[in-house]
Design a protein around this motif. Structure first.
Motif, PDB file in Angstrom:
ATOM      1  N   ARG A   1       0.829  -1.213   0.000  1.00 54.18           N
ATOM      2  CA  ARG A   1       0.000   0.000   0.000  1.00 54.18           C
ATOM      3  C   ARG A   1       0.860   1.259   0.000  1.00 54.18           C
ATOM      4  NH1 ARG A   1      -4.577  -1.742   4.516  1.00 54.18           N
ATOM      5  NH2 ARG A   1      -5.858  -3.037   3.118  1.00 54.18           N
ATOM      6  N   LEU A   2       1.922   1.243   0.816  1.00 51.73           N
ATOM      7  CA  LEU A   2       2.838   2.383   0.840  1.00 51.73           C
ATOM      8  C   LEU A   2       3.487   2.579  -0.526  1.00 51.73           C
ATOM      9  CD1 LEU A   2       4.684   1.858   4.265  1.00 51.73           C
ATOM     10  CD2 LEU A   2       3.045   3.658   3.722  1.00 51.73           C
ATOM     11  N   SER A   3       3.877   1.480  -1.132  1.00 51.51           N
ATOM     12  CA  SER A   3       4.534   1.544  -2.442  1.00 51.51           C
ATOM     13  C   SER A   3       3.602   2.135  -3.488  1.00 51.51           C
ATOM     14  CB  SER A   3       4.999   0.156  -2.872  1.00 51.51           C
ATOM     15  OG  SER A   3       5.889  -0.408  -1.928  1.00 51.51           O
ATOM     16  N   ARG A   4       2.366   1.705  -3.490  1.00 51.56           N
ATOM     17  CA  ARG A   4       1.402   2.233  -4.455  1.00 51.56           C
ATOM     18  C   ARG A   4       1.176   3.728  -4.252  1.00 51.56           C
ATOM     19  NH1 ARG A   4      -3.071  -2.702  -4.259  1.00 51.56           N
ATOM     20  NH2 ARG A   4      -2.039  -4.066  -5.809  1.00 51.56           N
ATOM     21  N   TYR A   5       1.100   4.127  -2.990  1.00 51.46           N
ATOM     22  CA  TYR A   5       0.878   5.539  -2.693  1.00 51.46           C
ATOM     23  C   TYR A   5       2.037   6.400  -3.199  1.00 51.46           C
ATOM     24  CZ  TYR A   5       0.278   9.841  -0.010  1.00 51.46           C
ATOM     25  OH  TYR A   5       0.151  11.161   0.345  1.00 51.46           O
ATOM     26  N   ILE A   6       3.272   5.979  -2.874  1.00 52.65           N
ATOM     27  CA  ILE A   6       4.452   6.737  -3.308  1.00 52.65           C
ATOM     28  C   ILE A   6       4.589   6.697  -4.822  1.00 52.65           C
ATOM     29  CG2 ILE A   6       6.986   6.803  -3.255  1.00 52.65           C
ATOM     30  CD1 ILE A   6       5.653   7.951  -0.769  1.00 52.65           C
ATOM     31  N   SER A   7       4.300   5.550  -5.419  1.00 53.48           N
ATOM     32  CA  SER A   7       4.383   5.415  -6.879  1.00 53.48           C
ATOM     33  C   SER A   7       3.487   6.439  -7.577  1.00 53.48           C
ATOM     34  CB  SER A   7       3.991   3.997  -7.290  1.00 53.48           C
ATOM     35  OG  SER A   7       3.951   3.867  -8.699  1.00 53.48           O
ATOM     36  N   GLN A   8       2.266   6.568  -7.092  1.00 47.56           N
ATOM     37  CA  GLN A   8       1.326   7.512  -7.700  1.00 47.56           C
ATOM     38  C   GLN A   8       1.690   8.959  -7.393  1.00 47.56           C
ATOM     39  OE1 GLN A   8      -2.547   6.299  -6.324  1.00 47.56           O
ATOM     40  NE2 GLN A   8      -2.478   4.329  -7.394  1.00 47.56           N
TER      41      GLN A   8
ATOM     42  N   ILE B   1       6.881   7.332  -9.619  1.00 49.07           N
ATOM     43  CA  ILE B   1       7.963   6.345  -9.646  1.00 49.07           C
ATOM     44  C   ILE B   1       7.309   4.982  -9.866  1.00 49.07           C
ATOM     45  CG2 ILE B   1       9.901   5.336  -8.385  1.00 49.07           C
ATOM     46  CD1 ILE B   1       9.926   7.825  -6.614  1.00 49.07           C
ATOM     47  N   SER B   2       7.842   4.196 -10.769  1.00 55.34           N
ATOM     48  CA  SER B   2       7.218   2.907 -11.065  1.00 55.34           C
ATOM     49  C   SER B   2       7.332   1.960  -9.867  1.00 55.34           C
ATOM     50  CB  SER B   2       7.875   2.264 -12.286  1.00 55.34           C
ATOM     51  OG  SER B   2       9.158   1.773 -11.968  1.00 55.34           O
ATOM     52  N   LEU B   3       6.324   1.114  -9.712  1.00 49.72           N
ATOM     53  CA  LEU B   3       6.355   0.124  -8.640  1.00 49.72           C
ATOM     54  C   LEU B   3       7.548  -0.809  -8.767  1.00 49.72           C
ATOM     55  CD1 LEU B   3       2.589  -0.879  -8.261  1.00 49.72           C
ATOM     56  CD2 LEU B   3       4.035   0.156  -6.514  1.00 49.72           C
ATOM     57  N   LEU B   4       7.899  -1.151  -9.992  1.00 51.88           N
ATOM     58  CA  LEU B   4       9.038  -2.042 -10.217  1.00 51.88           C
ATOM     59  C   LEU B   4      10.321  -1.417  -9.672  1.00 51.88           C
ATOM     60  CD1 LEU B   4      10.206  -4.616 -11.409  1.00 51.88           C
ATOM     61  CD2 LEU B   4      10.451  -3.421 -13.609  1.00 51.88           C
ATOM     62  N   THR B   5      10.499  -0.117  -9.928  1.00 51.63           N
ATOM     63  CA  THR B   5      11.687   0.582  -9.425  1.00 51.63           C
ATOM     64  C   THR B   5      11.740   0.550  -7.908  1.00 51.63           C
ATOM     65  OG1 THR B   5      11.749   2.065 -11.336  1.00 51.63           O
ATOM     66  CG2 THR B   5      12.887   2.805  -9.345  1.00 51.63           C
ATOM     67  N   LEU B   6      10.606   0.814  -7.259  1.00 49.60           N
ATOM     68  CA  LEU B   6      10.553   0.809  -5.802  1.00 49.60           C
ATOM     69  C   LEU B   6      10.870  -0.572  -5.242  1.00 49.60           C
ATOM     70  CD1 LEU B   6       7.313   2.945  -5.196  1.00 49.60           C
ATOM     71  CD2 LEU B   6       9.668   3.663  -4.817  1.00 49.60           C
ATOM     72  N   PHE B   7      10.263  -1.606  -5.799  1.00 45.17           N
ATOM     73  CA  PHE B   7      10.469  -2.963  -5.287  1.00 45.17           C
ATOM     74  C   PHE B   7      11.906  -3.436  -5.505  1.00 45.17           C
ATOM     75  CE2 PHE B   7       5.700  -3.708  -5.965  1.00 45.17           C
ATOM     76  CZ  PHE B   7       5.421  -3.399  -4.642  1.00 45.17           C
ATOM     77  N   LEU B   8      12.458  -3.136  -6.682  1.00 45.28           N
ATOM     78  CA  LEU B   8      13.838  -3.544  -6.966  1.00 45.28           C
ATOM     79  C   LEU B   8      14.818  -2.850  -6.022  1.00 45.28           C
ATOM     80  CD1 LEU B   8      13.973  -3.674 -10.881  1.00 45.28           C
ATOM     81  CD2 LEU B   8      14.150  -5.597  -9.272  1.00 45.28           C
ATOM     82  N   GLU B   9      14.588  -1.556  -5.777  1.00 38.63           N
ATOM     83  CA  GLU B   9      15.486  -0.817  -4.897  1.00 38.63           C
ATOM     84  C   GLU B   9      15.388  -1.338  -3.461  1.00 38.63           C
ATOM     85  OE1 GLU B   9      16.931   3.583  -5.291  1.00 38.63           O
ATOM     86  OE2 GLU B   9      14.989   3.578  -4.278  1.00 38.63           O
ATOM     87  N   MET B  10      14.170  -1.624  -3.003  1.00 43.34           N
ATOM     88  CA  MET B  10      14.013  -2.196  -1.656  1.00 43.34           C
ATOM     89  C   MET B  10      14.741  -3.530  -1.553  1.00 43.34           C
ATOM     90  SD  MET B  10      10.140  -1.404  -0.289  1.00 43.34           S
ATOM     91  CE  MET B  10       9.228  -1.224  -1.803  1.00 43.34           C
TER      92      MET B  10
ATOM     93  N   LEU C   1      11.982   0.983   6.922  1.00 46.79           N
ATOM     94  CA  LEU C   1      13.011   2.017   6.974  1.00 46.79           C
ATOM     95  C   LEU C   1      13.099   2.747   5.635  1.00 46.79           C
ATOM     96  CD1 LEU C   1      15.403   3.490   8.299  1.00 46.79           C
ATOM     97  CD2 LEU C   1      16.874   1.630   7.525  1.00 46.79           C
ATOM     98  N   TYR C   2      12.915   2.010   4.560  1.00 43.32           N
ATOM     99  CA  TYR C   2      12.947   2.600   3.221  1.00 43.32           C
ATOM    100  C   TYR C   2      11.959   3.756   3.110  1.00 43.32           C
ATOM    101  CZ  TYR C   2      12.693   2.780  -1.916  1.00 43.32           C
ATOM    102  OH  TYR C   2      12.723   3.187  -3.239  1.00 43.32           O
ATOM    103  N   PHE C   3      10.784   3.573   3.697  1.00 40.09           N
ATOM    104  CA  PHE C   3       9.772   4.633   3.640  1.00 40.09           C
ATOM    105  C   PHE C   3       9.951   5.650   4.761  1.00 40.09           C
ATOM    106  CE2 PHE C   3       7.700   1.225   1.210  1.00 40.09           C
ATOM    107  CZ  PHE C   3       7.396   1.933   0.053  1.00 40.09           C
ATOM    108  N   GLU C   4      10.349   5.191   5.939  1.00 39.04           N
ATOM    109  CA  GLU C   4      10.572   6.130   7.053  1.00 39.04           C
ATOM    110  C   GLU C   4      11.624   7.170   6.706  1.00 39.04           C
ATOM    111  OE1 GLU C   4      11.660   3.507  10.176  1.00 39.04           O
ATOM    112  OE2 GLU C   4       9.618   3.233  10.923  1.00 39.04           O
ATOM    113  N   ALA C   5      12.705   6.721   6.076  1.00 37.28           N
ATOM    114  CA  ALA C   5      13.807   7.622   5.728  1.00 37.28           C
ATOM    115  C   ALA C   5      13.639   8.248   4.340  1.00 37.28           C
ATOM    116  CB  ALA C   5      15.135   6.866   5.795  1.00 37.28           C
ATOM    117  N   ARG C   6      12.515   7.959   3.695  1.00 43.12           N
ATOM    118  CA  ARG C   6      12.205   8.501   2.364  1.00 43.12           C
ATOM    119  C   ARG C   6      13.324   8.169   1.360  1.00 43.12           C
ATOM    120  NH1 ARG C   6      11.524  14.443   2.651  1.00 43.12           N
ATOM    121  NH2 ARG C   6      13.257  14.304   4.111  1.00 43.12           N
TER     122      ARG C   6
END
Length: 352
Positions: free
Chosen positions: A10-17, A21-30, A43-48
């Motif tokens: 849910r956090l990923s979708r929110y930030i993506s929109q 930023i594509s969801l794939l990019t977020l997931f790969l980076e995490m 932590l990935y989201f807490e620290a932006r």
């Protein structure tokens, strides 16, 4: 585990929109950060860490919980942390070495309690006798080893026709007889002990932002090679009707210009914070407000760190009174999430 996965999605979708930023990019980076540095998705989201302008190299300089604790242990040997974990010991060091702090009034404890004149303070009757000397005063009660504002009490002492009464500073009309107050708020923890001190009257500029709480600076200070440096600072504000400004009690924070002491903006402390220019309750303007005694506050933070033995890093809570800054307490292991407000990796803040 499943709930956590759903939350991260849910956090990923929110930030993506929101950030495009594509969801794939977020997931790969995490995934990369977890495999290489054991930095978890929260932590990935807490620290932006999803920010586009942040290089992967810089993202890898953030710490997870165990890495942060390891660095704290290097800076502050565990054997010496009791000096600041125990508020009575901390108060003693600050007072003896001339560091401004709220006036010590007494120590309420079931076995070793005493006022500042050496009179015993271990039971309700002695507590009543003690309060007779403080009629009309505002007093604070802090658990000797409490944290996050837990157990904090601030009261007004007043004498009535039937004896002494204590009233909360947020409900002054509700007067409680001393016996009842003792049984309701102190008895269950008297074996842990309460430090009793005078209530800090904060500067009008801080009071105007939220009057019910004493609003404090949280300042990170580090010492290496005899040099002391402030590496980050934020302002904590309470919510309407709350006595404390701690985030776990609903408080908010303000980002600050470290050079000038001006407020940049206010924000909540959740993983995805809400940002605002005015206090959500009082409506007081936040952005652009100049905090008083800024240079004095930073100098006091440095001086305070120097007086604690074998301590090279602290997160200080500083109140700003009408006459200048006052140390509220020290934290030798401050919450690492607070560092996101300083916009630097933990490794850079803690010189690793």
């Amino acid at each position: 585990m499943l709930d956590k996965v759903i939350y991260v999605i849910r956090l990923s979708r929110y930030i993506s929109q929101r950030e495009n930023i594509s969801l794939l990019t977020l997931f790969l980076e995490m995934l990369v950060l977890y495999i290489t540095k054991r930095l978890g998705p929260l932590l990935y989201f807490e620290a932006r860490l999803w920010r586009k302008g942040l290089s992967l190299r810089k993202k890898m300089r953030y710490f997870n919980e165990s890495q942060y604790k390891r660095r704290i242990n290097e800076l502050n040997p565990e054997a010496y942390r009791k000096f600041s974990n125990n508020k009575l010991v901390e108060k003693s060091i600050l007072t003896l070495l001339g560091i401004p702090t709220a006036e010590f009034i007494g120590y309420l404890h079931s076995a070793t309690g005493s006022d500042c004149e050496g009179n015993q303070l271990i039971n309700c009757q002695q507590f009543k006798d003690f309060l007779l000397l403080h009629d009309g005063e505002k007093l604070c009660f802090k658990l000797t080893e409490g944290w996050g504002g837990t157990g904090f009490l601030a009261v007004l002492v007043s004498k009535g026709e039937k004896g002494l009464y204590l009233s909360s500073l947020v409900e002054k009309s509700k007067k409680i007889p001393v016996n009842k107050f003792f049984d309701m708020y102190l008895l269950n923890n008297i074996h842990h002990g309460f430090v009793i001190e005078s209530y800090i009257k904060q500067h009008d500029i801080l009071a105007n932002l939220n009057e019910s709480s004493v609003n404090t600076l949280r300042v990170w200070v580090i010492q290496q090679d005899e040099k002391v440096k402030v590496v980050g600072a934020l302002l904590r504000l309470g919510r309407e009707g709350q006595l404390v400004d701690n985030s776990n009690q609903g408080g908010i924070i303000c980002l600050l210009n470290l050079t000038t002491g001006k407020i940049k903006q206010g924000m909540t402390t959740g993983i995805i914070p809400c940002e605002f220019d005015r206090h959500p309750d009082s409506g007081a303007q936040l952005s652009g407000v100049q905090l008083p005694f800024w240079r004095e506050s930073m100098n006091l933070a440095k001086s305070c760190l120097r007086v604690f033995p074998n301590t090279n890093f602290v997160g200080l809570d500083i109140a700003i009174s009408v006459s200048g800054p006052i140390i509220v307490e020290l934290n030798q292991e401050p919450d690492k999430v607070g560092a996101r407000s300083f916009d630097q990796p933990h490794a850079d803040l803690l010189r690793y």
